[in-house]
Design a protein around this motif. Structure first.
Motif, PDB file in Angstrom:
ATOM      1  N   ASP A  32       8.154 -34.733   0.934  1.00 13.40           N
ATOM      2  CA  ASP A  32       7.364 -35.525  -0.071  1.00 13.40           C
ATOM      3  C   ASP A  32       6.130 -36.216   0.560  1.00 13.40           C
ATOM      4  OD1 ASP A  32       8.808 -35.147  -2.555  1.00 13.40           O
ATOM      5  OD2 ASP A  32      10.380 -36.524  -1.970  1.00 13.40           O
ATOM      6  N   SER A  67       7.666 -32.296  -6.153  1.00 12.26           N
ATOM      7  CA  SER A  67       8.831 -33.006  -5.744  1.00 12.26           C
ATOM      8  C   SER A  67       9.402 -32.132  -4.993  1.00 12.26           C
ATOM      9  CB  SER A  67       9.544 -33.459  -6.900  1.00 12.26           C
ATOM     10  OG  SER A  67      10.854 -34.079  -6.325  1.00 12.26           O
ATOM     11  N   SER A  68       9.926 -32.783  -3.634  1.00 13.72           N
ATOM     12  CA  SER A  68      10.983 -31.896  -2.455  1.00 13.72           C
ATOM     13  C   SER A  68      12.389 -31.458  -3.305  1.00 13.72           C
ATOM     14  CB  SER A  68      10.990 -32.752  -1.352  1.00 13.72           C
ATOM     15  OG  SER A  68      11.507 -34.055  -1.811  1.00 13.72           O
ATOM     16  N   LYS A  69      12.649 -32.426  -4.411  1.00 13.89           N
ATOM     17  CA  LYS A  69      13.669 -32.028  -4.902  1.00 13.89           C
ATOM     18  C   LYS A  69      13.655 -30.677  -5.661  1.00 13.89           C
ATOM     19  CE  LYS A  69      15.148 -37.076  -5.773  1.00 13.89           C
ATOM     20  NZ  LYS A  69      15.535 -37.929  -6.815  1.00 13.89           N
ATOM     21  N   ILE A  70      12.512 -30.515  -6.395  1.00 14.85           N
ATOM     22  CA  ILE A  70      12.255 -29.178  -6.905  1.00 14.85           C
ATOM     23  C   ILE A  70      12.396 -27.842  -5.751  1.00 14.85           C
ATOM     24  CG2 ILE A  70      10.607 -27.693  -8.082  1.00 14.85           C
ATOM     25  CD1 ILE A  70       9.775 -30.430  -9.528  1.00 14.85           C
ATOM     26  N   PHE A 103      14.043 -28.068  -2.848  1.00 13.34           N
ATOM     27  CA  PHE A 103      15.385 -28.150  -2.601  1.00 13.34           C
ATOM     28  C   PHE A 103      16.276 -27.201  -3.470  1.00 13.34           C
ATOM     29  CE2 PHE A 103      19.676 -29.737  -1.985  1.00 13.34           C
ATOM     30  CZ  PHE A 103      19.953 -29.789  -0.959  1.00 13.34           C
ATOM     31  N   SER A 104      16.200 -27.491  -4.802  1.00 12.56           N
ATOM     32  CA  SER A 104      16.851 -26.846  -5.907  1.00 12.56           C
ATOM     33  C   SER A 104      16.539 -25.312  -5.932  1.00 12.56           C
ATOM     34  CB  SER A 104      16.673 -27.554  -7.044  1.00 12.56           C
ATOM     35  OG  SER A 104      17.152 -26.768  -8.319  1.00 12.56           O
ATOM     36  N   LYS A 156      19.506 -26.739   4.600  1.00 14.99           N
ATOM     37  CA  LYS A 156      18.303 -27.542   3.988  1.00 14.99           C
ATOM     38  C   LYS A 156      18.699 -28.770   3.562  1.00 14.99           C
ATOM     39  CE  LYS A 156      19.708 -25.857  -0.790  1.00 14.99           C
ATOM     40  NZ  LYS A 156      19.514 -24.988  -1.930  1.00 14.99           N
ATOM     41  N   THR A 157      17.402 -29.397   3.671  1.00 10.55           N
ATOM     42  CA  THR A 157      17.376 -31.025   3.579  1.00 10.55           C
ATOM     43  C   THR A 157      15.984 -31.388   3.219  1.00 10.55           C
ATOM     44  OG1 THR A 157      17.889 -33.207   4.939  1.00 10.55           O
ATOM     45  CG2 THR A 157      16.642 -31.394   5.610  1.00 10.55           C
ATOM     46  N   ILE A 158      16.117 -32.634   2.578  1.00 13.20           N
ATOM     47  CA  ILE A 158      14.911 -33.345   1.981  1.00 13.20           C
ATOM     48  C   ILE A 158      14.402 -34.456   3.284  1.00 13.20           C
ATOM     49  CG2 ILE A 158      13.729 -34.977   0.508  1.00 13.20           C
ATOM     50  CD1 ILE A 158      15.568 -33.312  -1.829  1.00 13.20           C
ATOM     51  N   LYS A 170      12.667 -37.876   3.994  1.00 14.27           N
ATOM     52  CA  LYS A 170      12.601 -39.035   3.087  1.00 14.27           C
ATOM     53  C   LYS A 170      11.058 -39.471   3.451  1.00 14.27           C
ATOM     54  CE  LYS A 170      16.365 -39.067   1.142  1.00 14.27           C
ATOM     55  NZ  LYS A 170      16.355 -38.751  -0.424  1.00 14.27           N
TER      56      LYS A 170
END
Length: 395
Positions: A331, A339-342, A344-345, A352-354, A356
């Motif tokens: 991010d 969004s990094s969550k998108i 990642f999904s 894989k990781t996000i 912060k």
């Protein structure tokens, strides 16, 4: 500390429109207020999905090697706001930009940020009385604010799917925008385009009595810019230079200039095993994958990625997943960032990781090649290389 456009806008009380309004009405009116600086000089206009910045860099190097003074307007910036506008290969200074921004404090026409920067570039180039001015279109071509110029030559390195929310979802619609930079009776140099795009570009050129120049053979000269696609960009720059300087063209000077040309974030190895590359669409990701395979055929790859909304992130991921099963998503500080969550999904890798915070990257693994990619904006935010390296190598 990086000084951005907001600093100058705030200092000189300049307000811009945050919405994008494709079209030339606003920039034309704004230029009129300042004496139409875009009508002074010999312009080269570049549009295309990928390869514009590299081709402009190659062509600038060739022209300067022949003794010409050259201005270049890149889109977006390479590392920060100042290198978006260059004179003889050097970014304008904060002092010079400040002087021009002060002039623009009396601007009456409402403009966007990009239109404001386009106006700044034209004023800077007029002040320097340059021999040639290379202008990279921001988005598309036909309705881009840079398309107010009467260029000597147009260059279209590539056409593929990108910016679909503004340019359309088909190659034909996107090609219409890119072909919009072609001017009557003036040649256009093109790269290897998809059949649908080539047909539309050729038709546009025929209607304008413009010669289409498509190199039949690619150069084999050694380049500092890595990847076979860069040889294609260098070839286009060489062809354009031949058209522009004709009898003065010196092949040896040109090839030497091509060999020494560099551009940040184009498969740039900023530290051993750490690559910055601004691939942000499927075609760019394909080129990145090929270059990784050519350069590091036996090394595992770690992808560190952040990208803007509206990009074809799914196909970018599919390409990158062919060379890596280890991803870190970032991010970063931009309202347009996806969004990094998108990411990642959507990602199919096992590791894989996000991340912060984008300024504390994962610990570097000497066995892997780390590719930081997805957006030039992300790379710009990470341009404090020492900070990045200390984070990578702190263990």
């Amino acid at each position: 500390m990086i000084i951005g456009l907001e600093h100058y806008k705030s200092k000189w009380n300049i307000h811009t429109d945050s919405a994008i309004h494709p079209g030339l009405e606003a920039i034309t009116a704004a230029l009129e207020e300042f004496g139409n600086p875009h009508k002074v000089g010999k312009f080269i206009h570049l549009a295309g999905t990928n390869g514009k910045g590299s081709t402009a860099t190659f062509l600038s190097a060739i022209l300067r090697a022949h003794g010409y003074r050259v201005g270049t307007f890149y889109s977006p910036c390479i590392e920060d706001l100042h290198d978006q506008i260059q004179v003889d290969g050097k970014p304008i200074s904060s002092q010079e930009l400040n002087v021009v921004m002060k002039q623009l404090s009396c601007l009456q026409t409402p403009v966007t940020d990009f239109e404001l920067l386009t106006l700044v570039a034209f004023i800077v180039f007029e002040n320097h009385a340059l021999d040639f001015i290379l202008i990279e279109a921001g988005m598309g071509g036909a309705l881009d604010s840079t398309n107010v110029i009467d260029s000597e030559i147009a260059i279209i390195p590539s056409i593929s799917i990108d910016h679909t929310n503004f340019l359309g979802e088909t190659i034909e619609k996107i090609a219409w925008h890119k072909a919009g930079i072609i001017k009557k009776w003036k040649p256009v140099v093109i790269g290897n385009l998809p059949e649908e795009a080539l047909k539309l570009v050729q038709q546009t050129a025929d209607n304008l009595h413009a010669e289409v120049i498509q190199p039949k053979k690619q150069l084999t000269v050694p380049l500092k810019l890595k990847g076979s696609h860069q040889l294609g960009n260098a070839t286009l720059a060489l062809e354009a230079a031949k058209e522009l300087i004709s009898k003065e063209f010196d092949e040896e000077k040109s090839l030497n200039a091509l060999s020494s040309a560099t551009l940040a974030y184009r498969f740039e190895e900023i530290f051993p095993g750490v690559i910055f590359d601004g691939a942000h669409n499927q075609a760019g990701a394909e080129a990145l994958v090929k270059t990784v395979q050519e350069t590091f055929p036996d090394r595992p790859v770690h992808i560190v990625m952040g990208i803007l909304k509206g990009k074809d992130y799914k196909n970018v991921l599919r390409q990158l997943e062919t060379i890596s099963d280890h991803f870190t998503f970032v991010d970063f500080d931009d309202d347009r960032a996806l969004s990094s969550k998108i990411l990642f999904s959507e990602n199919r890798s096992k590791r894989k990781t996000i991340l912060k915070s984008y300024d504390i990257l994962p610990v570097y693994n000497k066995e892997e090649v780390t590719i930081v990619t997805g957006s030039l904006y992300l790379l710009t935010l990470l341009n404090d290389a020492e900070k990045l390296f200390f984070s990578l190598y702190r263990v």
